[in-house]
Design an enzyme around this catalytic site. Structure first.
Site, PDB file in Angstrom:
ATOM      1  N   ALA A   1      16.723  59.542  30.321  1.00 56.52           N
ATOM      2  CA  ALA A   1      16.249  60.068  29.035  1.00 56.52           C
ATOM      3  C   ALA A   1      15.013  60.914  29.337  1.00 56.52           C
ATOM      4  O   ALA A   1      14.372  60.756  30.381  1.00 56.52           O
ATOM      5  CB  ALA A   1      15.904  58.906  28.117  1.00 56.52           C
TER       6      ALA A   1
ATOM      7  N   GLY B   1      18.777  56.504  31.551  1.00 54.44           N
ATOM      8  CA  GLY B   1      19.756  56.919  30.545  1.00 54.44           C
ATOM      9  C   GLY B   1      20.944  57.654  31.166  1.00 54.44           C
ATOM     10  O   GLY B   1      22.037  57.641  30.604  1.00 54.44           O
TER      11      GLY B   1
ATOM     12  N   GLU C   1      23.184  54.973  32.241  1.00 53.56           N
ATOM     13  CA  GLU C   1      23.758  54.367  31.024  1.00 53.56           C
ATOM     14  C   GLU C   1      24.823  55.263  30.398  1.00 53.56           C
ATOM     15  O   GLU C   1      25.846  54.789  29.909  1.00 53.56           O
ATOM     16  CB  GLU C   1      22.632  54.081  30.015  1.00 53.56           C
ATOM     17  CG  GLU C   1      21.692  52.997  30.524  1.00 53.56           C
ATOM     18  CD  GLU C   1      20.452  52.841  29.660  1.00 53.56           C
ATOM     19  OE1 GLU C   1      19.717  53.840  29.483  1.00 53.56           O
ATOM     20  OE2 GLU C   1      20.209  51.732  29.164  1.00 53.56           O
TER      21      GLU C   1
ATOM     22  N   GLU D   1      13.716  52.031  34.685  1.00 51.76           N
ATOM     23  CA  GLU D   1      12.803  51.994  33.535  1.00 51.76           C
ATOM     24  C   GLU D   1      11.607  51.074  33.754  1.00 51.76           C
ATOM     25  O   GLU D   1      10.520  51.317  33.236  1.00 51.76           O
ATOM     26  CB  GLU D   1      13.563  51.542  32.273  1.00 51.76           C
ATOM     27  CG  GLU D   1      14.544  52.562  31.728  1.00 51.76           C
ATOM     28  CD  GLU D   1      15.933  52.460  32.329  1.00 51.76           C
ATOM     29  OE1 GLU D   1      16.105  51.785  33.369  1.00 51.76           O
ATOM     30  OE2 GLU D   1      16.865  53.052  31.762  1.00 51.76           O
TER      31      GLU D   1
END
Ligand code: CO8
Length: 304
Positions: A110, A154, A157, A177
């Site tokens: 992200a 992300g 993911e 993260e």
């Protein structure tokens, strides 16, 4: 590229323009139907952060294209991705979808610069990241993620949300993260744990350590890992084309029953599978497929 890779897409009453977070919700629009055109070159003025092509018959490809940020997944990028996926979902000629990035990065997570200033209340009240899950809930057509380079946070993911991951042996997966003072927020703690088991998932998520594409294949995260980027892309397209060559009804049902195995206990899952299996005796394609076998000819699917 397939020479006829040019199609007109009717976006079925959904707003096709990108650029606002609101559009990522897949909500029906009251605007008139619009026609979106894209070509084999991937040039499409509608999109800034992705490219959309039809490289093989029946196969739609989305290429994340934010090279300067290693395809970091900003809200505008995710909005475009959702729009493109929804457009493919509603395009009858598209039967399988390939999602990829560049050789260097599938996606490096992200967008940290976008997230850094967020507060609890703004993330909570605006359901930050929630729209990412549209991919898993709305998309009925099979999605293959072709992963080369970084697939971190992300990015990892996002790949895990696909129906199947193909990768290079040197791909760099991970949930780092923890190093940023946070945790996976787009399903990593759930999907990675289902894929590799609790012990390995704990180690990966608590240390932020990366794992290679080769390990991803060994651990069952990826279906296959390839020695080169070129091989990855060729084999991913071949698999997408193979799937695109089957009955849409059977393919959608197959995806649905496998996905149910991730949510149901064995007994309920097997019962669900049997019900769908029984239902397929009502399809024309089951009659065609089994009839063609008996007559030693290639099946002509009607998608009925
Ligand atoms: N976000 C924003 N920008 C990024 C990101 C990112 N995730 N990753 C890389 N970039 C940018 C860099 O800032 C750099 O930009 P600039 O040139 O303007 O400084 C450019 O991309 C190139 O990156 P590097 O120079 O760092 O390239 P390297 O080849 O040296 O390193 C790495 C590549 C190892 C991938 C490195 O860029 C890196 O560590 N990136 C961050 C990886 C990461 O931590 N990802 C996880 C992010 S958090 C997340 O995804 C959480 C998802 C769920 C959130 C849920 C919230 C509710």
């Amino acid at each position: 590229m397939h020479p006829t890779a040019r199609l007109a897409v009717r976006s079925s009453g959904f707003r096709a323009a990108a650029g606002t977070a609101r559009l990522s919700r897949f909500q029906p629009s009251t605007l008139p139907r619009v026609v979106v055109r894209f070509s084999s070159s991937g040039s499409n003025p509608q999109y800034e952060f992705i490219q959309v092509t039809e490289p093989r018959p029946g196969v739609g490809q989305i290429t994340l294209n934010r090279p300067k940020a290693l395809n970091a997944l900003s809200t505008p990028l995710i909005t475009e991705l959702n729009t493109a996926l929804l457009t493919f979902q509603s395009t009858p000629s598209i039967r399988a979808i390939l999602l990829t990035g560049s050789q260097k990065a599938f996606a490096a997570g992200a967008d940290i610069k976008e997230m850094a200033p967020l507060t609890f209340s703004s993330a909570y009240l605006n359901s930050f990241i929630e729209s990412w899950s549209n991919l898993t809930t709305t998309l009925k057509k099979p999605l293959i993620a072709a992963v080369s380079g970084h697939a971190l946070g992300g990015g990892c993911e996002l790949a895990l949300m696909a129906d199947m991951i193909y990768c290079t042996k040197t791909a760099n997966f991970g949930q780092p993260e923890i190093k940023l003072g946070t945790i996976p927020g787009a399903g990593g703690s759930q999907r990675l744990t289902r894929a590799v088991g609790k012990a390995k998932a704990m180690e990966l998520i608590l240390t932020g350590k990366s794992f290679s594409g080769e390990e991803a294949e060994q651990w069952g995260v990826a279906a296959r890992a390839f020695g080169s980027y070129e091989e990855l892309m060729e084999e991913s397209l071949k698999t997408a084309e193979t799937i695109a060559g089957y009955s849409k009804v059977a393919v959608q049902a197959a995806k649905e029953v496998v996905n149910k195995s991730q949510e149901l206990g064995l007994r309920d899952g097997v019962e669900f599978e049997r019900r769908v299996f029984h239902a397929l005796f009502g399809s024309e394609d089951q009659k065609e497929g089994m009839g063609a076998f008996g007559e030693k000819r290639k099946a002509q699917w009607k998608d009925q």
